[in-house]
Design an enzyme around this catalytic site. Sequence first.
Site, mmCIF file in Angstrom:
data_model
loop_
_atom_site.group_PDB
_atom_site.id
_atom_site.type_symbol
_atom_site.label_atom_id
_atom_site.label_comp_id
_atom_site.label_asym_id
_atom_site.label_seq_id
_atom_site.Cartn_x
_atom_site.Cartn_y
_atom_site.Cartn_z
ATOM 1 N N HIS A 28 0.866 -1.187 0.000
ATOM 2 C CA HIS A 28 0.000 0.000 0.000
ATOM 3 C C HIS A 28 0.897 1.229 0.000
ATOM 4 O O HIS A 28 1.589 1.489 0.987
ATOM 5 C CB HIS A 28 -0.905 -0.012 1.234
ATOM 6 C CG HIS A 28 -1.800 -1.218 1.292
ATOM 7 N ND1 HIS A 28 -3.034 -1.258 0.696
ATOM 8 C CD2 HIS A 28 -1.609 -2.447 1.831
ATOM 9 C CE1 HIS A 28 -3.584 -2.452 0.888
ATOM 10 N NE2 HIS A 28 -2.731 -3.195 1.573
ATOM 11 N N ARG A 40 -0.308 4.274 -0.635
ATOM 12 C CA ARG A 40 -1.150 5.328 -0.037
ATOM 13 C C ARG A 40 -1.345 6.564 -0.903
ATOM 14 O O ARG A 40 -1.936 7.539 -0.429
ATOM 15 C CB ARG A 40 -0.593 5.770 1.320
ATOM 16 C CG ARG A 40 -0.449 4.657 2.339
ATOM 17 C CD ARG A 40 -1.752 3.981 2.661
ATOM 18 N NE ARG A 40 -1.638 3.094 3.826
ATOM 19 C CZ ARG A 40 -2.446 2.076 4.053
ATOM 20 N NH1 ARG A 40 -3.421 1.780 3.201
ATOM 21 N NH2 ARG A 40 -2.301 1.327 5.126
ATOM 22 N N ASN A 43 -6.724 0.365 -2.837
ATOM 23 C CA ASN A 43 -7.586 1.010 -1.831
ATOM 24 C C ASN A 43 -7.028 2.364 -1.403
ATOM 25 O O ASN A 43 -6.822 2.650 -0.235
ATOM 26 C CB ASN A 43 -7.802 0.098 -0.619
ATOM 27 C CG ASN A 43 -6.516 -0.309 0.059
ATOM 28 O OD1 ASN A 43 -5.451 -0.265 -0.538
ATOM 29 N ND2 ASN A 43 -6.605 -0.694 1.312
ATOM 30 N N ASP A 69 2.477 -7.016 2.422
ATOM 31 C CA ASP A 69 1.268 -6.266 2.805
ATOM 32 C C ASP A 69 1.687 -4.997 3.545
ATOM 33 O O ASP A 69 1.074 -4.613 4.548
ATOM 34 C CB ASP A 69 0.303 -7.122 3.643
ATOM 35 C CG ASP A 69 -1.076 -6.474 3.786
ATOM 36 O OD1 ASP A 69 -1.331 -5.440 3.132
ATOM 37 O OD2 ASP A 69 -1.886 -6.998 4.565
ATOM 38 N N HIS A 115 0.752 3.448 8.520
ATOM 39 C CA HIS A 115 -0.222 4.319 9.191
ATOM 40 C C HIS A 115 0.543 5.298 10.073
ATOM 41 O O HIS A 115 1.594 4.962 10.614
ATOM 42 C CB HIS A 115 -1.177 3.507 10.069
ATOM 43 C CG HIS A 115 -2.100 2.613 9.312
ATOM 44 N ND1 HIS A 115 -3.098 3.093 8.494
ATOM 45 C CD2 HIS A 115 -2.167 1.259 9.228
ATOM 46 C CE1 HIS A 115 -3.752 2.072 7.946
ATOM 47 N NE2 HIS A 115 -3.195 0.944 8.367
ATOM 48 N N GLY A 156 -2.865 -3.048 10.067
ATOM 49 C CA GLY A 156 -1.731 -3.025 9.138
ATOM 50 C C GLY A 156 -0.426 -2.577 9.753
ATOM 51 O O GLY A 156 -0.398 -1.832 10.731
HETATM 52 ZN ZN LIG Z 1 -5.593 -7.325 2.530
#
Ligand SMILES: [Zn+2]
Length: 453
Positions: free
Chosen positions: A63, A65, A95, A331, A335, A350
């Site tokens: 991610h 972001r 996402n 993954d 944050h 996460g």
């Molecule tokens: Zn996931």
Amino acid sequence: MLLTGGRVIDPANRFDAVADVLVVDGKIAAVGPGLAPGAPAQIQRFDADGLVVCPGLIDLHAHLREPGQSAKETIATGTASAARGGFTSVVCMPNTSPAIDNPGTVALIRERAARESKINVFVAGAITNNIAGEELAPIGSLKSAGVIAISDDGHCVQNNDLMRRALEYAKMFDLPVMDHCQDYSIVTDGVMHEGYWSAVLGLRGWPASGEELIVSRNILLAGLTGAHVHCQHMSSAGSVQLLREAKKRGIPVSGEACPHHFTLTDTGLAGSEKFWSTDGRDIMAGPPEGRPRWPSYDTNFKMNPPLRSAADRAAVIEGLADGTLEIISSDHAPHCDYEKEVEFDYAPFGIVGFETELALALMQLYHSKKLSLSDLIAKFTVAPARLLRLPGKGHLGIGADGDLTVFDPGQEWTFDPGTSPGKSRNSPFAGWAMKGRARATIVNGAIAWQGRN
Ligand SMILES: [Zn+2]
């Protein structure tokens, strides 16, 4: 660039020997002993003596972001962290805010990555509009815009018929579907693995069956449609067994595991490293010196799917060892501190993962003698490259992209999230003694990152 004297491991070509690697015009030109005399005089040289040289590592689940959450991470900072972890390619999940469900957002990310990243960034598009699970995203347009897979990661399509249509479209466009497996009706608002420790700590449980139901669904739909389904971040023994059995029957499914799931267990939430060799219950019953000393309820141990039992962790390791789980991913889910520094229930799921991924994989799978170095490297290289249909990546055949990772499997170091070029610090592994570290990350024959020993 000429890399000399390293132990070159190329699982795709079953090559494992001390050799030189020559990269010319960004492509692999030769692999073998004694290439130095024939190499161009002005070529950049890298002394890899005592180090492993392998195809550039690929992390197909991260991610970054951007767009929309650049306080957590950006394409520039996330890829800098990945390069430091030894990764030459990453796949960013859709996402973001807005979600990657339209060609414009795909173009934005690809343009920004071309400008700001020293490594390759591949984009996963959404399965459904706004990752809401209600109607299909424009999968054909996403493919034309350059996505290499689709996923609703962070969410999971609950409607089985919609998932079936997604698989049929994806098959038509030759795109792998990657699925975050979570049945909402049974998981509801669970925050940790449902079991002994969720009861002891008084936290709502996220049962393993919530993952296994969707893994089963995916196996059935892969059988029905013939489309390949890749199950992301497998955390439970039941999921591993379902995949193992389905693959034996020739169903087109695959699975991935993350270092936190094969390193930690849910006892980490109760706060003690001693718990991790077992399920911890016996220690809790024994004398106080064995009891937790770290803070419990640490939100850096909160991820989705959650850390599970010691038996689940052993099953994930077994699945990696026997080939049921072909791929390792981080993954990487950054944050901000202020988001994680709240009550456990309210913290986002996460952890960051790029810079601990290689070391934890080496420690848990190679140094512990569960996997050979070549089989471990395959899970970071040829296996993800095949799934994502990237013929120039993941191997060192002549003409392949000049992406290489150089690492020292035995280097001992301590992980300090404060030194990361990434923006976030949310790792449960702060202060951990690590073994194995990237030394150079080379993309298209140029050094993207280089570290000292
Ligand atoms: Zn996931």
